[in-house]
Scaffold this motif. Sequence first.
Motif, PDB file in Angstrom:
ATOM      1  N   UNK A 113       0.809  -1.219   0.000  1.00  0.00           N
ATOM      2  CA  UNK A 113       0.000   0.000   0.000  1.00  0.00           C
ATOM      3  C   UNK A 113       0.845   1.273   0.000  1.00  0.00           C
ATOM      4  N   UNK A 161       1.437  -3.840   8.978  1.00  0.00           N
ATOM      5  CA  UNK A 161       0.933  -3.420   7.673  1.00  0.00           C
ATOM      6  C   UNK A 161       0.047  -2.191   7.796  1.00  0.00           C
ATOM      7  N   UNK A 162      -0.792  -2.180   8.842  1.00  0.00           N
ATOM      8  CA  UNK A 162      -1.665  -1.022   9.037  1.00  0.00           C
ATOM      9  C   UNK A 162      -0.845   0.213   9.425  1.00  0.00           C
ATOM     10  N   UNK A 165       1.105   2.727   6.830  1.00  0.00           N
ATOM     11  CA  UNK A 165       0.460   3.838   6.146  1.00  0.00           C
ATOM     12  C   UNK A 165       0.433   5.102   7.009  1.00  0.00           C
TER      13      UNK A 165
ATOM     14  N   UNK B 125      -6.584  -0.232   3.398  1.00  0.00           N
ATOM     15  CA  UNK B 125      -5.265   0.356   3.197  1.00  0.00           C
ATOM     16  C   UNK B 125      -5.316   1.499   2.187  1.00  0.00           C
ATOM     17  N   UNK B 127      -6.560   1.335  -0.949  1.00  0.00           N
ATOM     18  CA  UNK B 127      -6.486   0.949  -2.364  1.00  0.00           C
ATOM     19  C   UNK B 127      -7.817   1.176  -3.037  1.00  0.00           C
ATOM     20  N   UNK B 131      -6.347  -0.760  -8.608  1.00  0.00           N
ATOM     21  CA  UNK B 131      -5.150  -1.281  -7.967  1.00  0.00           C
ATOM     22  C   UNK B 131      -5.464  -2.563  -7.229  1.00  0.00           C
ATOM     23  N   UNK B 135      -3.515  -6.091  -8.047  1.00  0.00           N
ATOM     24  CA  UNK B 135      -2.479  -6.743  -7.248  1.00  0.00           C
ATOM     25  C   UNK B 135      -3.006  -7.678  -6.161  1.00  0.00           C
TER      26      UNK B 135
END
Lengths: 257, 218, 217
Positions: A113, A161-162, A165, B125, B127, B131, B135
């Motif tokens: 992301x 992962x969060x 961003x 996230x 997206x 996209x 992906x």
Amino acid sequence: MLAMTGVVKSFGTNQVLRGVSLSVAAGEAVVVIGPSGSGKTTLLRCINLLEDYEQGTVTVDGMPIGYRIDPRGGQRVRMSEREIAAAREMIGIVFQSYNLFPHMTVLQNIVAAPIRVKGVPRAKAEARARDLLALVGLSDKAQEYPVRLSGGQQQRVAIARALAMDPKLMLFDEVTSALDPELVGEVLAAMQQLARDGMTMVVVTHEMSFARDVADRIVFMEGGVIVEEGQPEQMFAAPKTERVRQFLKRYNDRYRI
Amino acid sequence: MMKTFAPLLHSYWYLFRGAGMTLLMAAASVVPATLLGGALALVHVFGRRTARSALQVYLFVVRGIPLLVLLTFVYYLLPLTGIDLPPFWGVVVVMSLYYAAFMSEVFRAGIESLPQAQWDAARSLGMQRHLLLRIIIFPQALRLAAPPFVSLCANLVKATSLVSIVGLWELTMASREVVERTLAPFQIFLGAALIYFCICYTMALYGRFLERRSLVGH
Amino acid sequence: MPFDLHFIVRLIPALLQGAEITVALAVLTVVICLVWGLLVALAQSRGGVLSWIAGGYIQAVRNTPLLIQLYIIYFGFAMAGFPLSGFLSGLLALCIQNGGYVAEIYRGGLQSVSQRQYEAGRALGMRRWTLYTVVIMPQVVARVIPPMTNQAISIIKDTSQVAAIAVMEMMKVAEVWVESSANTYDVFLGVALIYLVLTSVAGLIGKVAERQLAFAQ
């Protein structure tokens, strides 16, 4: 930081949220507790518009997300896909079922992301990813595929992962409910560290000890409304509402016959 | 033993050439069928109601009529319409349109079998649709669809045998010619069966390999 | 509507006569394969030489075209001195090929019944026959109906290939009419329509069967 006003949400004829208003200050950790079906998860999912809702608005840092009030007519307008996606970048969410992308490595999961949505250069994104992996204690797993990790490890990757961003607000949806008991601790520890570092968070959980230790404020929901909210020490020791008292009593007495 | 199979040993090269034509026909049909099937799957999952209804009608018709019927009638109809298309390409068009329907269903199943949670995670996230599809959804969907897709390709190879009934030349037609010449149907058709088996069984093994591989990442 | 009504009125009865053969072939094949396929699947699950033979049989018929199998049977028997009628050859070829596919369907159904069902039955003291008839097979039947319905539809369509050995099922009848009348378009409409009716009916029967037999799945 987060302001939800009058959110109403129904699934068909079932009204799951009956006008919920909640505000969270910057740096505050709010824990939402309550029986199953009380609407806790739906509330969380409405914040970043994973669920549409019929009434109410949500703003993060003053910016509306999902629906905005049209200044000219005053009616509620759904924001465009592009605006919603941009707003979602400010909010990080960790799910009960981790939801990692199984066809990507841990590292790829974390950088996907930032690189593709925010346009962060790959080198910079990967460096940040490795920092985050170190933060959650998984530096050596960067090249592994999610299927090879334990539940607790996958959940910590999901947190990283969060965080990649750089969200202003983190949402946690019963993130330890699907884990073996021995793996719960490592995830709660990571969350506790985040709270100490000043992240604004809303946590839905059944883990009462976590709620007591980490929450700045506890919110009790049932039947689609907020029944009571307050400081953890006060709520656990002397709840104001009978319903909350019953709920906590059952928790306190859970091993008594 | 060798004496009974002598006719086959004399003619196997002719049969191999027939097999070459079979593979050519199949390959020429697979590509448009796959592309069209992919496009139709997207219409089925994301398209508007009118497009989806039209697609349902197309799928119903194609899956309810034998391929042989379509091949035969195109073969008879084509000269009448004045379109100057060599029979080979006529067959390719029919088979592509026919198998595109089945392939679209396979691709659609691949997309729809992905848990909603993957969509949720990607959207959370930040997206956006293009996209996210590119992906997250499509790579996984294709991996899931690969084994049944290979199975469809094997079916397509077997289906080329039908064109012999309308008079086109490929392995089955070649074996019929040899049988007429040598009057040894058992040996010759068995030889042709063996060739088909080698082609299709290889594809089946590849499909099983893909199936095992797709389970690893999930 | 751009079709020739008078022609179609004469065409339909002829097509329906062909359809009789089509339906006869299809129904016989389905019935025979339901039994034959089960036997093959059971043979495969037993292990040993029988399983190896059954497995080989399934792979052989799944990876060769029906048409070739048809030619082998029809011309092979004729050359060997026992000529079979087109209908019989067609039936034999259809049963041999679809027996393999049906066996695979049964195998999938058997495998999908959890090992725990066997354990539960045995724990209650059931012996093999009771276990299979009371606990296992009803669950297999429920799971197996949708793929069987698809296979039945596939069988209906495959009967058209028997036209290659001059059996007067519907496709062959249609071919004859096209050549004699040069009215390709209307014949095609008629044939397509009847096949669609046949396959749709098969699909409906399957759905009804599913509802009746698939309790609490």
